[in-house]
Enzyme design. Sequence first.
Site, PDB file in Angstrom:
ATOM      1  N   GLU A   5      -4.048  -4.413  -7.467  1.00 53.71           N
ATOM      2  CA  GLU A   5      -5.473  -5.108  -7.140  1.00 53.71           C
ATOM      3  C   GLU A   5      -5.450  -5.682  -5.518  1.00 53.71           C
ATOM      4  OE1 GLU A   5      -8.810  -5.507  -6.885  1.00 53.71           O
ATOM      5  OE2 GLU A   5      -8.770  -5.898  -9.051  1.00 53.71           O
ATOM      6  N   LYS A  10       0.860  -1.052  -0.125  1.00 50.03           N
ATOM      7  CA  LYS A  10      -0.239  -0.134  -0.150  1.00 50.03           C
ATOM      8  C   LYS A  10       0.654   1.112   0.035  1.00 50.03           C
ATOM      9  CE  LYS A  10      -1.772  -1.844   3.490  1.00 50.03           C
ATOM     10  NZ  LYS A  10      -1.784  -3.321   3.570  1.00 50.03           N
ATOM     11  N   GLY A  66      -5.247 -12.585   3.780  1.00 49.39           N
ATOM     12  CA  GLY A  66      -4.711 -14.022   3.610  1.00 49.39           C
ATOM     13  C   GLY A  66      -3.551 -14.336   2.513  1.00 49.39           C
ATOM     14  N   VAL A 100      -6.168  -3.421  -1.822  1.00 50.88           N
ATOM     15  CA  VAL A 100      -7.450  -2.937  -1.192  1.00 50.88           C
ATOM     16  C   VAL A 100      -8.249  -4.052  -1.475  1.00 50.88           C
ATOM     17  CG1 VAL A 100      -9.286  -1.399  -1.340  1.00 50.88           C
ATOM     18  CG2 VAL A 100      -7.015  -0.577  -1.971  1.00 50.88           C
ATOM     19  N   GLY A 149      -7.996  -7.368  -0.329  1.00 56.53           N
ATOM     20  CA  GLY A 149      -7.602  -8.535  -0.532  1.00 56.53           C
ATOM     21  C   GLY A 149      -8.243  -9.076  -1.685  1.00 56.53           C
ATOM     22  N   LYS A 151      -6.188   2.499   2.485  1.00 55.79           N
ATOM     23  CA  LYS A 151      -6.901   1.942   1.166  1.00 55.79           C
ATOM     24  C   LYS A 151      -7.817   2.967   0.625  1.00 55.79           C
ATOM     25  CE  LYS A 151      -5.943  -2.615   3.448  1.00 55.79           C
ATOM     26  NZ  LYS A 151      -6.705  -3.460   4.333  1.00 55.79           N
ATOM     27  N   GLY A 177      -4.647 -14.889  14.593  1.00 53.38           N
ATOM     28  CA  GLY A 177      -3.885 -14.530  13.545  1.00 53.38           C
ATOM     29  C   GLY A 177      -4.254 -13.174  12.821  1.00 53.38           C
TER      30      GLY A 177
END
Lengths: 328, 163
Positions: free
Chosen positions: A135, A111, A305, A138, A140, A211, A193
């Site tokens: 892409e 970012k 993730g 922002v 994921g 974002k 996590g």
Amino acid sequence: MKIAILGMGAVGRGVLELVDGKDLGLTVTGLADSKSGLMDKDGIHIEEVLAAKQERGYCGDKSISATDIVEQADYDVLIEVTPTDAKTGEPATGFIRKAIARGNHVVTSNKGPIALHYAALQSLARKHRVSIRYEATVGGAIPVMHTLQHGLAGNRVLAIFGILNGTCNFILTRMAAEGLTYDQALLEAREMGYAEADPTYDVKGIDAAIKLVILSNTIWKRNVKLDDVEITGIDMLTTDALRLAEEQHCTIRLIAEAVPDRGVLRVAPRVLPKNHPLVVEGSLNAITIETDMAGEITLIGKGAGSRETASAIIGDVLFIRETHARGH
Amino acid sequence: MKLEMKDTPGQLVAALKPISDVGGNIIAVIHQRDEKTDGDVLAVQIVLELQEQRLGELLSLIKGQGVNVVRIGKERLLYKQTVIMIGHIMHTDLGDTVDRIDCTGYAEVTELTMVMPAISEPSSARLVIRAVNKEDMEQALGILRGVAKEKNLLIIEPLEGIG
Ligand SMILES: NC(=O)c1ccc[n+]([C@@H]2O[C@H](COP(=O)([O-])OP(=O)(O)OC[C@H]3O[C@@H](n4cnc5c(N)ncnc54)[C@H](OP(=O)(O)O)[C@@H]3O)[C@@H](O)[C@H]2O)c1
């Protein structure tokens, strides 16, 4: 198509595993972490390098740096997935500039460079006739940039509203569902996590604001900065506040909002009806785009993730391959 | 607000036209058999949003059309929103906080629900604010935002109209 990857954290490993496991027609010719680098124009053996990284903590040759990979490896697209530095954007911005100057495309999940130097990087890329895509920065896995740039082409975007930070959304969901205090929910987010050891950027709303800056500059190209965003985090929220909202079939979510016609650019906790499309559960992200032709479009998906973020990166790489087919 | 008039032919159209001329927004037109009016004449209710200061102008325009307004409804605060507030709400003069909205004349705090935890912990409150229209609600929320800043309270605004 040949790719070089900087960073072997959650995202870098996700990309490597997918490139290895799926038949995408991508060859990794360069790779670096913070301590070492590795290049092979015929393709790096991914399983071996993942195992080596796990075993000894670095991926390649300690005399080869990330800069060496950027400047010397033989690749078409640089995948920049090193940590975000929201204040300087470095060292990522330097890597990206060098790759573009060499005539290579760039795909990043970082970012920092995009929020700080979007206009400069875009014009540099245009000058060298390459693409820079981001892409993964922002939402994921959510293909929000593709939706904005291609799917909604020709529309005027009037406003965007989003849940852009999964950690905050998880905390608020748990406070509402279980009556946990903010501290208890934060602890749980850490254990699962979702939250970093230092959750300041997330819970103070800064990550969501960064974002929002990236989205705004992508859509309206007005060069807004993090300082232009009015930011309120979720760290002062009480369980009582969530209960008071609940009594009216509402809940509280951290909403990033940009409405340029009204001069609104802000991130703040807001009261919403529970059946509002933006009210998603757990660590999900959601983005509503308000347009003149298409009306309202809401996208929902996993905001972080390893595999999910890698999905967004691979989408960008394959898009570049399609649009710039150079016969590699 | 609600305007009531007799429904004789042509009156309704004559009454509706000036509403948009003064920037009003018609929400509903309700025909009802009014017990008090003689014979079989119907009464008509028009529910509309209007900046309060333009009411006089509207009434004279309607009168100019030859329409007789029987009654002007009391329910002028049609627009409703819920706001949640967190902080030392009591100790920062709650009465004053509410007053700053009420004294505007175009918006009011009509409900207040407060939860007080242990002493010195921040308390949480839910305020229902009513205003004449959306613009006035924006103004009222703006005032509340200013008060919150001054008193170091956190306000959680609605994303869109609720309830
Ligand atoms: N995780 C997510 O779900 C997610 C989602 C969206 C966006 N992002 C963004 O994607 C980027 C990567 O995230 P991540 O979770 O993978 O981070 P991470 O787990 O912290 O991994 C960062 C990687 O970058 C390497 N690195 C650090 N400094 C470097 C340098 N100067 N040169 C080369 N490599 C360097 C690290 O090397 P070592 O291995 O030697 O420490 C590590 O392999 C960040 O910018 C993050 O904000 C992440």
